[in-house]
Design an enzyme around this catalytic site. Structure first.
Site, mmCIF file in Angstrom:
data_model
loop_
_atom_site.group_PDB
_atom_site.id
_atom_site.type_symbol
_atom_site.label_atom_id
_atom_site.label_comp_id
_atom_site.label_asym_id
_atom_site.label_seq_id
_atom_site.Cartn_x
_atom_site.Cartn_y
_atom_site.Cartn_z
ATOM 1 N N TYR A 1 0.856 -1.198 0.000
ATOM 2 C CA TYR A 1 0.000 0.000 0.000
ATOM 3 C C TYR A 1 0.884 1.237 0.000
ATOM 4 O O TYR A 1 1.911 1.276 0.688
ATOM 5 C CB TYR A 1 -0.894 0.012 1.244
ATOM 6 C CG TYR A 1 -1.656 1.322 1.442
ATOM 7 C CD1 TYR A 1 -2.920 1.491 0.902
ATOM 8 C CD2 TYR A 1 -1.101 2.379 2.158
ATOM 9 C CE1 TYR A 1 -3.610 2.675 1.058
ATOM 10 C CE2 TYR A 1 -1.788 3.572 2.325
ATOM 11 C CZ TYR A 1 -3.041 3.719 1.778
ATOM 12 O OH TYR A 1 -3.726 4.898 1.936
ATOM 13 N N GLU B 1 -3.492 7.637 -4.017
ATOM 14 C CA GLU B 1 -3.415 6.353 -3.326
ATOM 15 C C GLU B 1 -3.288 5.225 -4.335
ATOM 16 O O GLU B 1 -4.039 5.172 -5.310
ATOM 17 C CB GLU B 1 -4.662 6.146 -2.466
ATOM 18 C CG GLU B 1 -4.677 4.826 -1.713
ATOM 19 C CD GLU B 1 -5.976 4.612 -0.954
ATOM 20 O OE1 GLU B 1 -5.975 4.755 0.277
ATOM 21 O OE2 GLU B 1 -7.003 4.327 -1.618
#
Length: 414
Positions: free
Chosen positions: A134, A222
Site C-alpha cells: 500500500y 493512493e
C-alpha cells in the site's frame, strides 16, 4: 474533485509510473471486442474487468439488478466489481460479465445500500503478483507537509490496518523546502523489507509517483494495491486520485475528466453558485457562513439529538442571491423537515443578513419551519427585524438554543 481509476492511470503514464496495459470500454460489445483484439488474439490468457465508479471496495462489492435489487450471477457466482477472467473464451466471458454489470448497480461498503450505476469498465491485462503493498501521498495538515504512507498490508482496508495494527503503516514526511529526497525513498524501501531488484524498483517507482502527485496538484494519491510482480518490479495495480480544487485553475484540461453522474445532483447545483454543499443523511437543513462554524453547528445538532441533512457554507457574503439559492437547494432534499440558519456577522452585518433572509424567502417558497440564530455585529437589530417580519421564524439566542429548538420542532412533527 475525484476521477475514475482509468483516468488516474492515464495521468500516471505521463510520468512513466508503471501501470498495467488496459482500455476503458462503454458497452458489453466493446468489452468483448477489446478483449479479443487486444488480449486474446495476442496470447494473453488472463484479463481483469473492473467497474469504474467513484467508490472503494469494488473487489468485494456485489453487482445488483437495478430493477429487482437482487445480486446478479454469472456461472453460478455473484458478479463483483472486479472480475478476474482466466479460463476458456476470455472475450466471450468478458462480454457476459460486462452485460450483467453495465446498467446495473455496484454496491460496496462505501456506496451504501443504494449503490452506484456502472456505465463504464476498465479491461486490463492480468499481472503475476508476488506481493501486495500500500502507498499513498497526501497533505498532512498537522505538519503542513506532504506525507507518504506505505504498508506491507496492501489490498486490505487501510482503515482497519490503521485501527488494529497501526505499526504496519510507515510514514515519511517531506520537507517543503527540500522536497522528496532519494534517501527518503530508500528509507521507505528499507522499512518495507525490500532488497535487490525489488528495492531498486520501489525507489524509482515512489519518486516518479511523488513527482506526479506534485505536478498534478493532487489532494490525495493512493495506490492500493501496489504490487511487486513475479519479475521483481513494482506496478500500480489500482489508483485513486483526487485534485486540490484550489489548484484546478492551473489544470483547465481536468474539467473534461469530471463525471457528473458520480456526483450528487444537489452538490452539482450548489457548485454553480459557489456554495460549499455536501448532502448528508439527516433531516435538519443547515445554512451557515464559515466551514468551521458549519462543523460546530452540525456537532450541536447531533448533541441535541438531531441529524444534519447537509453541510452548507454560504461564505462570508451571505447575500440575498446566495441565501435564496441555498434555500432552494436545501429544500430540494425531500428529507429536510426543518432549517437552521446560523450566521456570525463579522464580514457582513447581521441586520443585512436578516433582510437578506426575508428577501430570499420572497423568492423561494419555504414550507418547513425555520430557526434562525444571528450573532455578531448588529445582532440585536437583526433579531428585531426577523421578529417584526410576520413570518414564522423561531429566533434563537445561542447555538445551543438553536440546535435545541430545531430538534424539538422536528420531534413535535412526528
Amino acid at each position: 474533485m475525484n476521477i475514475h481509476e482509468y483516468q488516474a492511470k492515464e495521468l500516471l503514464r505521463r510520468f512513466d509510473v508503471p501501470v498495467p496495459r488496459g482500455f476503458v470500454v462503454h458497452s458489453p460489445e466493446e468489452a468483448g471486442k477489446t478483449v479479443y483484439e487486444e488480449f486474446a488474439s495476442q496470447g494473453v490468457g488472463t484479463i481483469v474487468l473492473k467497474s469504474q465508479i467513484h467508490a472503494g471496495g469494488r473487489g468485494k462489492g456485489e453487482v445488483v439488478d437495478i430493477d429487482t435489487h437482487e445480486p446478479v450471477q454469472f456461472e453460478g457466482k455473484v458478479v463483483r466489481g472486479v472480475n478476474v477472467i482466466r479460463e476458456g473464451n476470455i472475450a466471450d466471458k468478458a462480454y457476459q460479465v460486462a452485460l450483467r454489470t453495465m446498467g446495473n448497480k455496484l454496491v460496496t461498503i462505501q456506496t451504501g445500500a443504494e449503490g452506484k450505476v456502472v456505465s463504464r469498465m476498465l479491461v486490463e491485462e492480468g499481472v503475476g503478483i508476488a506481493k501486495e503493498y500500500y502507498v499513498s501521498i497526501l497533505l498532512d495538515r498537522q505538519t503542513s507537509c506532504d506525507l507518504l504512507m506505505v504498508s506491507t498490508e496492501g489490498g486490505m482496508d487501510i482503515e482497519e490496518v490503521a485501527e488494529h495494527t497501526p505499526e504496519k503503516i510507515l510514514k515519511e514526511i517531506v520537507n517543503p523546502t527540500t522536497g522528496f529526497q532519494p534517501f527518503q525513498a530508500r528509507s521507505l524501501a528499507f522499512k518495507l523489507g525490500l532488497s535487490g531488484d525489488a528495492f531498486k524498483s520501489f525507489v524509482v517507482f515512489i519518486q516518479k509517483l511523488y513527482k506526479a502527485y506534485r505536478a498534478l496538484d493532487c489532494a490525495m494519491l493512493e495506490v492500493n494495491p501496489l504490487v511487486l510482480t513475479t519479475s521483481n518490479t513494482f506496478l500500480a495495480l489500482d489508483c485513486k486520485m483526487g485534485f486540490d480544487s484550489n489548484a484546478l485553475y492551473r489544470h483547465r484540461e481536468f474539467a473534461e475528466l469530471r463525471d457528473l453522474n458520480e456526483e450528487d445532483p444537489l452538490e452539482i447545483e450548489a457548485s454553480k453558485y459557489d456554495l460549499n454543499y455536501i448532502k448528508l443523511d439527516g433531516n435538519v437543513g443547515c445554512m451557515v457562513n464559515g466551514a468551521g462554524l458549519a462543523m460546530a453547528t452540525m456537532d450541536m445538532i447531533k448533541l441535541a439529538g438531531g441529524q444534519p441533512a447537509n453541510f452548507l457554507d454560504v461564505g462570508g457574503g451571505a447575500n440575498v442571491e446566495r441565501i435564496a439559492n441555498a434555500f432552494r437547494i436545501m429544500l430540494s432534499d425531500e428529507h429536510v423537515k426543518a432549517v437552521l440558519i446560523n450566521i456570525f456577522g463579522g464580514i457582513v452585518r447581521c441586520d443585512r443578513v436578516a433582510n437578506g433572509i426575508l428577501q430570499a424567502m420572497e423568492k423561494v417558497h419555504v414550507t418547513v419551519p425555520v430557526i434562525v440564530r444571528l450573532e455578531g455585529t448588529n445582532a440585536v437589530e437583526a433579531r428585531a427585524i426577523l421578529e417584526a417580519s410576520g413570518l414564522q421564524f423561531a429566533v434563537a439566542s445561542t447555538l445551543e438554543d438553536a440546535a435545541s429548538k430545531v430538534t424539538q420542532t422536528i420531534a413535535s412533527m412526528n
